[in-house]
Design a protein around this motif. Structure first.
Motif, PDB file in Angstrom:
ATOM      1  N   LEU A 191      71.721 124.728  13.517  1.00 30.91           N
ATOM      2  CA  LEU A 191      72.055 123.420  12.969  1.00 30.91           C
ATOM      3  C   LEU A 191      71.904 122.327  14.024  1.00 30.91           C
ATOM      4  O   LEU A 191      71.336 121.263  13.755  1.00 30.91           O
ATOM      5  N   VAL A 192      72.372 122.587  15.236  1.00 31.51           N
ATOM      6  CA  VAL A 192      72.233 121.618  16.325  1.00 31.51           C
ATOM      7  C   VAL A 192      70.749 121.398  16.643  1.00 31.51           C
ATOM      8  O   VAL A 192      70.300 120.264  16.837  1.00 31.51           O
ATOM      9  N   SER A 193      69.980 122.476  16.635  1.00 31.98           N
ATOM     10  CA  SER A 193      68.553 122.380  16.907  1.00 31.98           C
ATOM     11  C   SER A 193      67.844 121.558  15.830  1.00 31.98           C
ATOM     12  O   SER A 193      67.049 120.665  16.138  1.00 31.98           O
ATOM     13  N   TYR A 194      68.131 121.843  14.582  1.00 34.67           N
ATOM     14  CA  TYR A 194      67.505 121.112  13.469  1.00 34.67           C
ATOM     15  C   TYR A 194      67.893 119.637  13.509  1.00 34.67           C
ATOM     16  O   TYR A 194      67.062 118.762  13.257  1.00 34.67           O
ATOM     17  N   THR A 195      69.146 119.358  13.837  1.00 33.12           N
ATOM     18  CA  THR A 195      69.606 117.976  13.925  1.00 33.12           C
ATOM     19  C   THR A 195      68.869 117.244  15.038  1.00 33.12           C
ATOM     20  O   THR A 195      68.482 116.084  14.879  1.00 33.12           O
ATOM     21  N   GLY A 196      68.650 117.913  16.158  1.00 33.20           N
ATOM     22  CA  GLY A 196      67.894 117.316  17.261  1.00 33.20           C
ATOM     23  C   GLY A 196      66.457 117.010  16.862  1.00 33.20           C
ATOM     24  O   GLY A 196      65.930 115.937  17.197  1.00 33.20           O
ATOM     25  N   VAL A 197      65.837 117.918  16.124  1.00 30.30           N
ATOM     26  CA  VAL A 197      64.463 117.705  15.673  1.00 30.30           C
ATOM     27  C   VAL A 197      64.401 116.500  14.736  1.00 30.30           C
ATOM     28  O   VAL A 197      63.516 115.646  14.852  1.00 30.30           O
ATOM     29  N   VAL A 198      65.341 116.406  13.822  1.00 23.75           N
ATOM     30  CA  VAL A 198      65.370 115.272  12.892  1.00 23.75           C
ATOM     31  C   VAL A 198      65.603 113.972  13.660  1.00 23.75           C
ATOM     32  O   VAL A 198      64.927 112.968  13.413  1.00 23.75           O
TER      33      VAL A 198
ATOM     34  N   LEU B 164      64.907 113.263  16.830  1.00 25.95           N
ATOM     35  CA  LEU B 164      63.701 112.946  17.595  1.00 25.95           C
ATOM     36  C   LEU B 164      62.593 112.406  16.682  1.00 25.95           C
ATOM     37  O   LEU B 164      61.914 111.433  17.033  1.00 25.95           O
ATOM     38  N   THR B 165      62.445 113.002  15.523  1.00 23.14           N
ATOM     39  CA  THR B 165      61.438 112.538  14.566  1.00 23.14           C
ATOM     40  C   THR B 165      61.732 111.113  14.118  1.00 23.14           C
ATOM     41  O   THR B 165      60.818 110.280  14.022  1.00 23.14           O
ATOM     42  N   VAL B 166      62.996 110.817  13.853  1.00 24.98           N
ATOM     43  CA  VAL B 166      63.379 109.460  13.449  1.00 24.98           C
ATOM     44  C   VAL B 166      63.054 108.463  14.557  1.00 24.98           C
ATOM     45  O   VAL B 166      62.507 107.380  14.295  1.00 24.98           O
ATOM     46  N   VAL B 167      63.351 108.804  15.795  1.00 24.59           N
ATOM     47  CA  VAL B 167      63.060 107.912  16.923  1.00 24.59           C
ATOM     48  C   VAL B 167      61.556 107.676  17.044  1.00 24.59           C
ATOM     49  O   VAL B 167      61.107 106.530  17.234  1.00 24.59           O
ATOM     50  N   ILE B 168      60.760 108.720  16.915  1.00 24.15           N
ATOM     51  CA  ILE B 168      59.302 108.591  17.031  1.00 24.15           C
ATOM     52  C   ILE B 168      58.740 107.721  15.911  1.00 24.15           C
ATOM     53  O   ILE B 168      57.914 106.831  16.149  1.00 24.15           O
ATOM     54  N   VAL B 169      59.197 107.943  14.680  1.00 22.18           N
ATOM     55  CA  VAL B 169      58.700 107.153  13.555  1.00 22.18           C
ATOM     56  C   VAL B 169      59.129 105.692  13.704  1.00 22.18           C
ATOM     57  O   VAL B 169      58.333 104.779  13.436  1.00 22.18           O
ATOM     58  N   CYS B 170      60.359 105.463  14.145  1.00 22.15           N
ATOM     59  CA  CYS B 170      60.815 104.078  14.377  1.00 22.15           C
ATOM     60  C   CYS B 170      59.956 103.400  15.438  1.00 22.15           C
ATOM     61  O   CYS B 170      59.579 102.227  15.276  1.00 22.15           O
TER      62      CYS B 170
END
Length: 69
Positions: A35-42, A44-50
Motif C-alpha cells: 500500500l505504501v509502495s502503490y501510494t508512492g507511485v501514485v 510520483l505520477t501526480v507530480v510528474i503529470v502536474c
C-alpha cells in the motif's frame, strides 16, 4: 400484499448484504508495504503529470504572448 412485498424486499436486502460480505472476504487486500509502495507511485505520477501540464501551459502562454504581441 404490501406486507409480502416488504418481506421480500427485506429478505432481498439481507441476502445482498450477505453476498457483499462474502465477496469482500474473497478480495486480496494489499499488505501495508504494498500500500505504501502503490501510494508512492501514485504520488510520483501526480507530480510528474502536474509538472508536464505546467511546462505545456507556460510554453503555450509564451507562444500566445508572442503571437498576440
Amino acid at each position: 400484499m404490501a406486507e409480502k412485498t416488504e418481506a421480500v424486499e427485506k429478505k432481498g436486502a439481507l441476502q445482498f448484504l450477505r453476498e457483499v460480505r462474502a465477496e469482500l472476504n474473497k478480495v486480496s487486500w494489499p499488505t501495508k508495504k504494498e500500500l505504501v509502495s502503490y501510494t508512492g507511485v501514485v504520488g510520483l505520477t501526480v507530480v510528474i503529470v502536474c509538472a508536464l501540464i505546467w511546462v505545456c501551459d507556460t510554453a503555450f502562454a509564451k507562444l500566445f504572448r508572442v503571437i498576440l504581441g
